[in-house]
Design an enzyme around this catalytic site. Sequence first.
Site, PDB file in Angstrom:
ATOM      1  N   LYS A 186      47.755  42.186  38.139  1.00 40.65           N
ATOM      2  CA  LYS A 186      48.935  41.735  37.573  1.00 40.65           C
ATOM      3  C   LYS A 186      47.622  40.374  36.458  1.00 40.65           C
ATOM      4  CE  LYS A 186      49.089  38.029  41.255  1.00 40.65           C
ATOM      5  NZ  LYS A 186      49.861  37.891  42.443  1.00 40.65           N
ATOM      6  N   ARG A 187      46.641  39.982  36.329  1.00 43.22           N
ATOM      7  CA  ARG A 187      45.955  39.442  35.455  1.00 43.22           C
ATOM      8  C   ARG A 187      45.347  40.418  34.077  1.00 43.22           C
ATOM      9  NH1 ARG A 187      44.337  38.044  39.937  1.00 43.22           N
ATOM     10  NH2 ARG A 187      45.157  36.720  40.835  1.00 43.22           N
TER      11      ARG A 187
END
Length: 486
Positions: free
Chosen positions: A257-258
């Site tokens: 998700k980064r």
Amino acid sequence: MSYFKKVRVRIAPSPTGDPHVGTAYVALFNYVYAKKHGGDFLLRIEDTDQVRAKSSSEAMIMRSLRWLGLEWDEGPDKGGSCGPYRQSERTAIYREHADLLIKSGHAYRCFCTAERLDAVRAQQREAGVTTAYDRHCRGLKDSEVEDQLKKGQPHVIRLKMPVSGVTSFVDEIRGVVEIENDRLDDQVLLKSDGYPTYHLANVVDDHLMKISHVIRAEEWINSTPKHVVLYDAFGWEKPKFAHLPLLRNADKSKISKRKNPVALTYYQRAGILPVTLMNFLANMGWSFGDDVEFFTIEEMMKKFDFKDIHLGGPVFDTVKLTWMNAHYMHKMSTDQFVNFVRNEIFTDDYLRALKPFVLERMSRFEQFVDNNSFFFNGALDYRGAEIIPKGKSTSDIMGMLSGLVEKLDDLYDWEHERIKAVIEAYKDEIGWKPKDIFMTLRLVVTGRKDSPPLFESMELIGREMVRFRMRDCIQALATMPPAPIA
Ligand code: GLU
């Protein structure tokens, strides 16, 4: 005669966070395989990690899979002949099965304390050997075990791994996979709190639920030899195994998700059509052939074969996803278009919720779209935005946002009072002045200084888009330092 009478497959997500694109990817391939062969597709919730499992996460997983049209034949909400389908409701079954293995001599009770295990690991590290359990309790005499049990000593149950030779299995995609047994630890099956580990629960359930094909992500491939040993210990017929390649970021690292949004709920909020996401995921690692990229799931079912899956590490390319979405959007009929806008964007519920905040800020309805665009938009444009308060640096803002977005990731009950509590607590933790953090956040999530109250706006914009804008802003800041707030 085989134990398996028909094709039965499952997905077994752990409900510990947002519904992940990887879950949809694995679900799609399971679904296609089941339907191609007239089989069953099951949903099993692996929620034995009592600390991390959340019922809101389970509900979101179900909603997202249904949004994609990946309907299961048996599952926690539907029942079926092999239920319950939630592992937390099956703990007695796992305990019985662990006992069976003790009785048959394939497992043993281990009374080693955490301190002892730490000390063993420390010694092994010092000696430069692989850390593993030293099998201290494997040789305990029955009387010694009885003694410890009488004293009420906490213990785990471990599987007796073969100490020499190799364990192998055939992966439907990769062929034969082999591992030297001396690299396998005596796996814990039942923890001291009576809860099973993933390995025990997963194998027992796959067997009892008559799963004929275990189709799952590559990250579980190292667990499979342990599962093979477990099937043999129980004397059960093994299912076929297929490990799908992991989805990757553009830089080939495991999707995270980064670097990319990974929540299905985000893509729904972003206006990606379910048909697009399914077609896009179908192209991950598998190809239809003849350079055909657009096809239906029914067409995929006709052609699907594990041998056409390539292991190159499919890239979850959001630019490609958007391009594919345009293709499907442009094909929408007038009715589909009108229905989508009414049912997904300008919904009655959303307009009712917005009313108290937007009406008082307008004097002519022509202002509605311009004034309120941030309630409907996706990414905002931070170029030249004045989001850095006096005395703070770009990296201060990036640090503040990334710390906060992690906290908000854990907030499932997305309601303004709760959002406020999280942000206030975080503000105190990092020692920022209210003015600095609130103005920056307001600009990051709404793009304006004069928006309706911050926490209510965050609630209305929604959990997905707020977190997306925060992460997007962090990335934007990494590449273009904006001007300070005047
Ligand atoms: N609970 C595991 C997961 O979260 C299941 C893995 C498997 O399919 O065996 O994905």
